[in-house]
Design an enzyme around this catalytic site. Structure first.
Site, PDB file in Angstrom:
ATOM      1  N   GLU A 268     -54.112   1.935 -27.408  1.00  0.00           N
ATOM      2  CA  GLU A 268     -55.456   1.927 -27.979  1.00  0.00           C
ATOM      3  C   GLU A 268     -56.280   3.109 -27.471  1.00  0.00           C
ATOM      4  O   GLU A 268     -56.395   3.312 -26.255  1.00  0.00           O
ATOM      5  CB  GLU A 268     -56.172   0.616 -27.647  1.00  0.00           C
ATOM      6  CG  GLU A 268     -57.546   0.521 -28.294  1.00  0.00           C
ATOM      7  CD  GLU A 268     -58.152  -0.866 -28.201  1.00  0.00           C
ATOM      8  OE1 GLU A 268     -59.381  -0.988 -28.344  1.00  0.00           O
ATOM      9  OE2 GLU A 268     -57.393  -1.833 -27.979  1.00  0.00           O
TER      10      GLU A 268
ATOM     11  N   LYS B 276     -61.539  -9.899 -24.626  1.00  0.00           N
ATOM     12  CA  LYS B 276     -60.456  -9.052 -25.127  1.00  0.00           C
ATOM     13  C   LYS B 276     -60.571  -7.662 -24.527  1.00  0.00           C
ATOM     14  O   LYS B 276     -59.569  -7.058 -24.133  1.00  0.00           O
ATOM     15  CB  LYS B 276     -60.505  -8.999 -26.648  1.00  0.00           C
ATOM     16  CG  LYS B 276     -59.330  -8.225 -27.282  1.00  0.00           C
ATOM     17  CD  LYS B 276     -59.617  -6.753 -27.474  1.00  0.00           C
ATOM     18  CE  LYS B 276     -58.414  -6.048 -28.098  1.00  0.00           C
ATOM     19  NZ  LYS B 276     -58.595  -4.583 -28.178  1.00  0.00           N
TER      20      LYS B 276
ATOM     21  N   HIS C 205     -65.097   5.607 -29.772  1.00  0.00           N
ATOM     22  CA  HIS C 205     -63.757   5.497 -30.348  1.00  0.00           C
ATOM     23  C   HIS C 205     -63.469   6.602 -31.367  1.00  0.00           C
ATOM     24  O   HIS C 205     -62.317   6.930 -31.615  1.00  0.00           O
ATOM     25  CB  HIS C 205     -63.606   4.154 -31.075  1.00  0.00           C
ATOM     26  CG  HIS C 205     -63.240   3.022 -30.179  1.00  0.00           C
ATOM     27  ND1 HIS C 205     -61.944   2.823 -29.746  1.00  0.00           N
ATOM     28  CD2 HIS C 205     -63.971   2.026 -29.652  1.00  0.00           C
ATOM     29  CE1 HIS C 205     -61.913   1.742 -28.978  1.00  0.00           C
ATOM     30  NE2 HIS C 205     -63.123   1.247 -28.908  1.00  0.00           N
TER      31      HIS C 205
ATOM     32  N   ASP D 153     -45.793  -9.813 -16.605  1.00  0.00           N
ATOM     33  CA  ASP D 153     -45.843 -10.604 -17.837  1.00  0.00           C
ATOM     34  C   ASP D 153     -47.277 -10.682 -18.342  1.00  0.00           C
ATOM     35  O   ASP D 153     -48.045 -11.565 -17.959  1.00  0.00           O
ATOM     36  CB  ASP D 153     -45.288 -12.008 -17.567  1.00  0.00           C
ATOM     37  CG  ASP D 153     -45.125 -12.834 -18.839  1.00  0.00           C
ATOM     38  OD1 ASP D 153     -45.672 -12.435 -19.881  1.00  0.00           O
ATOM     39  OD2 ASP D 153     -44.467 -13.886 -18.777  1.00  0.00           O
TER      40      ASP D 153
END
Length: 431
Positions: free
Chosen positions: A83, A267, A381, A283
């Protein structure tokens, strides 16, 4: 090394080879380890032994975030992530944190929880008492199953017996075993212990044992981090520091009252934590499950961070979440690049790794909230996303930067426009 640092102004401006060389010097990487970073670190043969039905490999960018000061130690943060803007945002947030002394972090002992489900019991209370009376017998059986962990100071740390009198399949009793797994993530160890103890528990209770497995809600294995940043460090050309703090607090408030915002808030936190987990062979799915379950532990989904003004007017932030991670066993040892990532981090225990990951999560949240409180998240972004679009259109080398610059300038970051610009750049007419 005594001169180790994570601070490098303008690090992103260096050519790729210079960045890799500097990180190698800081981490003391061997030429062989440096080569692993270049070639991806995993041969087809190694991949074929990690999972079944292998037909190839899938590469992701391996980056480092700079500027981190955690518990007074300079730390370079290895990250595997696709990302855009996450690594840059983290590095900037870590630089802001240095104005307040960096991040302070801590963690619980590495205690994992295993569950043993028992059915067909005539009386739950009687069975529960029988188990509690035989705790030393259970301890002996549990620790006999993992002698290497016990030798390192880990082992059985107690149990809880929880009755569920009304379930869709009838009454059941669940035994929660608590096990110190030291520097392992602990899934295999705890599952082994549950399997070893299950026959003894069935004998004690006279019931039928069904599930014997760990829980990924590792709420006795939490890590936390905190940071204080003075207002002047948060100033931008357009926003005074106090106004930035107010914006961050208002964004935090929305996450506190609205689970729809809290989901996106969390998130973003996991963007950073997951990237470190991937780099170190941990993990990330288990970490995600535990984090989100912990966020809803009181029955309402909430943010994993807390932000406020301290008594001196500085911005104060804190994060706390379960972090079951390891530096031994599994992919942390089987994947060559995971070992390189751990060497770059310079960690000596699973707890230290968890503390670093908590600080990364807090820094990522700071970066996101600061962007939302000032220019907005999309502006940060835009440029990196434009580069991805240029690459998807077929641009290569210098073409990528030239097309991305035009896309941003036009505020038209679309694949179709990128293809038009590429054709123009290469001297062809748009088709």
């Amino acid at each position: 090394m005594s001169s180790r640092t994570s601070r490098y102004p303008g690090f992103y401006r260096l050519p790729l080879e210079a960045r890799a060389r500097w990180v190698a010097e800081q981490a003391g990487l061997t030429p062989e380890e440096q080569a692993l970073l270049i070639n991806g670190g995993l041969t087809l043969e190694e991949a074929d032994h990690l999972v079944e039905n292998v037909i190839g490999r899938f590469a992701l960018p391996f980056a480092v975030a700079v500027n981190f000061l955690i518990n007074g130690r300079e730390v370079l943060i290895p990250m595997v992530i696709e990302e855009p803007s996450v690594v840059a945002a983290l590095s900037h947030a870590a630089r802001l944190a240095r104005a307040g002394g960096g991040f302070l972090a801590g963690s619980d002992e590495p205690i994992m929880r295993g569950q043993i489900q028992i059915m067909d019991l005539p009386d739950l209370s009687t069975a529960a008492r029988a188990i509690e009376e035989q705790i030393e017998t259970i301890r002996t059986a549990a620790e006999a199953a993992t002698p290497s962990i016990v030798a390192r100071g880990g082992g059985f740390r107690g149990l809880e017996v929880i009755p569920f009198p009304n379930t869709p399949v009838g009454p059941m009793l669940v035994v929660h075993l608590f096990y110190d797994v030291r520097d392992a993530m602990g899934a295999n160890a705890v599952n082994t212990v549950c399997e070893a103890v299950a026959p003894r528990i069935a004998q004690i209770t006279g019931g039928r044992v069904v599930l014997r497995i760990l829980s990924n809600l590792a709420d006795r294995r939490r890590a936390w981090a905190e940071v204080r940043i003075p207002p002047e460090a948060l100033e931008t050309p357009d926003f005074p520091g106090d106004l930035v703090i107010q914006g961050i607090l208002e964004a935090q408030a929305l996450a506190e009252v609205d689970p729809y915002r809290a989901a996106t808030h969390n998130k973003g936190i996991m963007n950073g934590i997951d990237a470190v987990a991937l780099a170190t062979g941990n993990d990330w799915r288990a970490i995600e499950a535990g984090a989100h379950a912990y966020a809803a532990r009181d029955g309402r989904y909430r943010p994993l961070t807390r932000w406020c003004r301290d008594e001196g007017g500085a911005l104060y932030g804190r994060i706390e979440l379960p972090l079951a991670v390891g530096i031994v066993g599994g992919a942390t040892q089987a994947h060559p690049l995971a070992r390189v990532a751990l060497k770059i981090l310079g960690v000596s225990s699973a707890r230290e790794l968890a503390e670093i990951m908590a600080a990364v999560g807090l820094a990522q949240n700071l970066a996101a909230l600061r962007a939302l409180a000032t220019e907005g998240i999309q502006r940060g972004h835009m440029e990196l996303h434009a580069r991805q679009i240029a690459m998807a259109a077929g641009a290569a080398g210098e073409e990528i930067d030239r097309i991305a610059e035009r896309l941003v300038m036009e505020r038209n970051i679309r694949l179709a426009r990128a293809r038009e610009l590429l054709q123009e750049l290469r001297g062809g007419a748009p088709g």
